[in-house]
Scaffold this motif. Structure first.
Motif, PDB file in Angstrom:
ATOM      1  N   ALA A 153       0.983  -1.108   0.018  1.00 52.70           N
ATOM      2  CA  ALA A 153       0.033  -0.013   0.116  1.00 52.70           C
ATOM      3  C   ALA A 153       0.858   1.493  -0.069  1.00 52.70           C
ATOM      4  CB  ALA A 153      -1.061   0.033   1.198  1.00 52.70           C
ATOM      5  N   GLU A 154       1.925   1.090   0.882  1.00 54.78           N
ATOM      6  CA  GLU A 154       3.001   2.640   0.887  1.00 54.78           C
ATOM      7  C   GLU A 154       3.448   2.607  -0.475  1.00 54.78           C
ATOM      8  OE1 GLU A 154       5.548   2.232   4.041  1.00 54.78           O
ATOM      9  OE2 GLU A 154       4.177   1.775   5.678  1.00 54.78           O
ATOM     10  N   LEU A 155       3.966   1.519  -1.004  1.00 55.40           N
ATOM     11  CA  LEU A 155       4.826   1.550  -2.221  1.00 55.40           C
ATOM     12  C   LEU A 155       3.532   2.055  -3.580  1.00 55.40           C
ATOM     13  CD1 LEU A 155       6.930  -1.706  -2.447  1.00 55.40           C
ATOM     14  CD2 LEU A 155       7.612   0.544  -2.050  1.00 55.40           C
ATOM     15  N   ALA A 156       2.508   1.467  -3.416  1.00 57.08           N
ATOM     16  CA  ALA A 156       1.534   2.093  -4.410  1.00 57.08           C
ATOM     17  C   ALA A 156       1.214   3.556  -4.050  1.00 57.08           C
ATOM     18  CB  ALA A 156       0.274   1.322  -4.237  1.00 57.08           C
ATOM     19  N   ARG A 162       1.962   6.581  -6.771  1.00 57.54           N
ATOM     20  CA  ARG A 162       0.652   7.427  -7.147  1.00 57.54           C
ATOM     21  C   ARG A 162       1.077   8.955  -6.988  1.00 57.54           C
ATOM     22  NH1 ARG A 162      -3.013  10.687  -4.777  1.00 57.54           N
ATOM     23  NH2 ARG A 162      -2.464  10.325  -2.668  1.00 57.54           N
ATOM     24  N   SER A 163       1.766   9.315  -5.892  1.00 55.41           N
ATOM     25  CA  SER A 163       2.212  10.727  -5.576  1.00 55.41           C
ATOM     26  C   SER A 163       3.208  11.003  -6.646  1.00 55.41           C
ATOM     27  CB  SER A 163       3.070  10.798  -4.309  1.00 55.41           C
ATOM     28  OG  SER A 163       2.219  10.453  -3.213  1.00 55.41           O
ATOM     29  N   ALA A 221       3.035  14.739 -13.411  1.00 53.27           N
ATOM     30  CA  ALA A 221       1.781  15.368 -14.114  1.00 53.27           C
ATOM     31  C   ALA A 221       1.996  17.075 -13.930  1.00 53.27           C
ATOM     32  CB  ALA A 221       0.513  14.646 -13.717  1.00 53.27           C
ATOM     33  N   ASP A 222       1.750  17.428 -12.846  1.00 50.23           N
ATOM     34  CA  ASP A 222       1.765  18.577 -12.387  1.00 50.23           C
ATOM     35  C   ASP A 222       3.193  19.287 -13.005  1.00 50.23           C
ATOM     36  OD1 ASP A 222      -0.251  18.178 -10.872  1.00 50.23           O
ATOM     37  OD2 ASP A 222       0.822  18.190  -9.013  1.00 50.23           O
ATOM     38  N   THR A 223       4.458  18.749 -13.035  1.00 49.32           N
ATOM     39  CA  THR A 223       5.305  19.323 -13.693  1.00 49.32           C
ATOM     40  C   THR A 223       5.125  19.515 -15.416  1.00 49.32           C
ATOM     41  OG1 THR A 223       6.722  18.201 -11.892  1.00 49.32           O
ATOM     42  CG2 THR A 223       8.090  19.018 -14.111  1.00 49.32           C
ATOM     43  N   GLU A 224       4.689  18.365 -15.960  1.00 47.96           N
ATOM     44  CA  GLU A 224       4.300  18.611 -17.283  1.00 47.96           C
ATOM     45  C   GLU A 224       3.532  19.682 -17.525  1.00 47.96           C
ATOM     46  OE1 GLU A 224       3.351  14.639 -18.691  1.00 47.96           O
ATOM     47  OE2 GLU A 224       5.204  13.603 -18.163  1.00 47.96           O
TER      48      GLU A 224
END
Length: 286
Positions: free
Chosen positions: A255-258, A262-263, A269-272
């Motif tokens: 769950a932590e890796l997922a 996701r983060s 996406a924000d950077t792009e």
């Protein structure tokens, strides 16, 4: 199974070092002609349990039985005399000494009497060579240094030595941990042979893939406590792995890796999006 008497048994054994609880309420039964695999990660209490069984430590609480009779060993020598032989990871061997000297280690056969007593080296060499041949290792010269043998062969020297001197219980401390696949298979074959010869074998490891093929039962340790003892027919390799690793902990890790993934995706996406907006503004300004 209930009609049989365990060769060695631990009943609610605990071991404390001051305020530190190294073992807590461990119960285990090991029968002649069976391999009990003691599994656990680093820090699970395997080493303390071995040393308690072999007489290095005395239990703080609980009792041990050997052949159905209460047993309390004042030292490893008492345990060895009672038929409990322990092969530790360091093997207690001297690489520059011969195979024969390491095989007997102070218990060499002698001839003569009184001041004329001497070691019968011919007999000692013959016994060492014969005992190694029984486990499929052809020693050309038993007087060669034991350091010239492979890691798996040195493990087998230690095991053969314990069996020759009348061990009823054979405790093996991580015998395959530093070995390659081929050398590990040599040791595992001899563990199976020791079981066929009627010994009660305790095989300590953290490698389920080595343990599962030769085991008859498993005792799982975690942080000094027991997760239980399971017969091989009642538990799969995957279930053993899951219990050792901790299923809930693995799910939490997944769950932590997922969440990290996701983060990272959102940040990318924000950077792009920011980069695209900057390019648009620059183009409009031109």
């Amino acid at each position: 199974m209930s009609e049989r008497t365990p060769m060695i048994e631990m009943r609610s054994v605990s071991k404390h070092f001051g305020s530190v609880i190294a073992l807590s309420d461990i119960s285990m039964q090991v029968y002649s002609g069976e391999v009990m695999c003691l599994l656990g990660d680093n820090g699970a209490g395997k080493s303390t349990l071995i040393k308690t069984l072999s007489g290095v430590h005395q239990p703080t609480h609980g009792e041990m039985l050997l052949g159905g009779e209460p047993a309390r060993f004042k030292s490893p020598a008492y345990a060895l005399d009672a038929g409990i032989a322990t092969v530790f990871q360091d093997l207690a061997m001297i690489p520059l000494m011969s195979i024969t000297r390491n095989f007997f280690m102070g218990r060499e056969p002698t001839v003569g009497w009184g001041p004329f007593k001497r070691i019968d080296w011919k007999l000692a060499d013959r016994i060492a060579k014969q005992e190694m041949a029984k486990i499929g290792i052809d020693v050309r010269d038993p007087s060669q240094p034991v350091g010239t043998l492979s890691g798996g062969e040195r493990q087998c020297v230690a095991i053969a030595r314990a069996v020759y001197f009348g061990a009823k219980v054979l405790i093996l401390d991580e015998p395959t941990s530093a070995l390659g696949v081929k050398q590990a298979s040599v040791v595992l074959r001899y563990i199976a042979k020791a079981r066929a010869d009627g010994l009660a074998v305790i095989f300590i490891t953290h490698n389920v893939h080595h343990a599962y093929p030769v085991a008859d039962a498993f005792t799982l340790l975690k942080r000094g406590g027991s997760l239980g003892t399971f017969r091989k027919e009642n538990i799969s390799r995957e279930e053993v792995l899951n219990m050792m690793a901790g299923g809930a902990e693995l799910e939490s890790l997944d769950a932590e890796l997922a969440e990290f993934q996701r983060s990272d995706s959102e940040k990318n996406a924000d950077t792009e999006e920011t980069a695209t907006a900057s390019k648009t503004r620059l183009a409009a300004g031109q």
